[in-house]
Design a protein around this motif. Structure first.
Motif, mmCIF file in Angstrom:
data_model
loop_
_atom_site.group_PDB
_atom_site.id
_atom_site.type_symbol
_atom_site.label_atom_id
_atom_site.label_comp_id
_atom_site.label_asym_id
_atom_site.label_seq_id
_atom_site.Cartn_x
_atom_site.Cartn_y
_atom_site.Cartn_z
ATOM 1 N N GLN A 64 0.864 -1.210 -0.082
ATOM 2 C CA GLN A 64 0.200 -0.097 0.053
ATOM 3 C C GLN A 64 0.904 1.354 0.101
ATOM 4 N N VAL A 65 1.907 1.281 0.836
ATOM 5 C CA VAL A 65 2.548 2.551 0.904
ATOM 6 C C VAL A 65 3.316 2.773 -0.521
ATOM 7 N N ALA A 66 3.745 1.371 -1.239
ATOM 8 C CA ALA A 66 4.453 1.402 -2.560
ATOM 9 C C ALA A 66 3.461 1.947 -3.646
ATOM 10 N N ASP A 67 2.339 1.563 -3.430
ATOM 11 C CA ASP A 67 1.311 1.980 -4.439
ATOM 12 C C ASP A 67 1.165 3.466 -4.237
ATOM 13 N N HIS A 68 0.978 4.226 -3.018
ATOM 14 C CA HIS A 68 0.686 5.587 -2.971
ATOM 15 C C HIS A 68 1.973 6.300 -3.537
ATOM 16 N N LEU A 69 3.113 5.954 -3.164
ATOM 17 C CA LEU A 69 4.485 6.533 -3.437
ATOM 18 C C LEU A 69 4.655 6.514 -4.954
ATOM 19 N N ALA A 70 4.185 5.317 -5.609
ATOM 20 C CA ALA A 70 4.714 5.099 -7.008
ATOM 21 C C ALA A 70 3.614 6.202 -7.528
#
Length: 197
Positions: free
Chosen positions: A182-188
């Motif tokens: 989820q963190v990865a998706d937000h930052l990407a």
């Protein structure tokens, strides 16, 4: 010659790295002795020096193994047969996930990087530069082909994303409300929004 496995059957280098990572994360590189590492790993000092040569070599490898994994994965994303926007998003998310999945390694590195010898420091910086250059090449490809805006220089885009990645260790908690993905998706997604025309 040192045996490749001892005790629980795991390879000795793997056991030494696991013990060193745990101890460096818990009490710091400076405050961890070689004796504590070998006792935690259940091996002899001779085994440590056979595989790593020094405590500094262990510190170098703690970060090096994560960086090698990230480089292999970035190369695979960059070389994939997919639109540049997809390749960049996949690479941007992956570096976040792999950083969070190896959070102790990342914390240790940023806390202790200054303790590497000039030679090892130079080597690590070169490896990181190669990673960043490959990532930047994806941004530049998208800008060159008109997929991404050229309003922001590629170097700043890369620094923006990796600044966020390097800051993860200071706030992310595995028991928090967001998973690594989820963190990865937000930052990407934030990175891609900053590049859209």
């Amino acid at each position: 010659m040192a045996r490749t496995t001892e005790g629980d059957g795991k390879p000795v280098p793997q056991r030494l790295l696991a013990a060193a990572t745990r101890l460096f994360a818990d009490q710091g590189y400076d405050r961890t002795s070689v004796q504590e590492i070998v006792e935690a790993a259940g091996v002899t000092k001779g085994a440590l020096y056979h595989y790593f040569g020094s405590k500094e070599d262990l510190l170098h490898e703690v970060y090096g193994r994560v960086l090698r994994l990230q480089q292999e994965r970035l190369d695979a994303f960059a070389d994939a047969d997919a639109p540049v926007e997809r390749r960049l998003r996949d690479a941007a998310a992956d570096v976040v996930v792999t950083t969070l999945e190896n959070l102790d390694d990342t914390k240790i590195f940023f806390r202790s990087m200054h303790q590497l010898s000039p030679e090892k420091d130079k080597q690590v910086r070169a490896e990181r530069r190669r990673y960043h250059e490959r990532f930047r090449a994806l941004v530049e490809e998208g800008q060159r082909t008109g997929v991404f805006t050229t309003a922001t220089p590629a170097d700043l885009v890369v620094d923006y994303h990796f600044g966020s990645v390097h800051h993860l260790a200071s706030w992310y908690r595995p028991d928090g409300s967001l998973t690594p993905q989820q963190v990865a998706d937000h930052l990407a997604d934030m990175l891609l929004r900053s590049l859209r025309r």
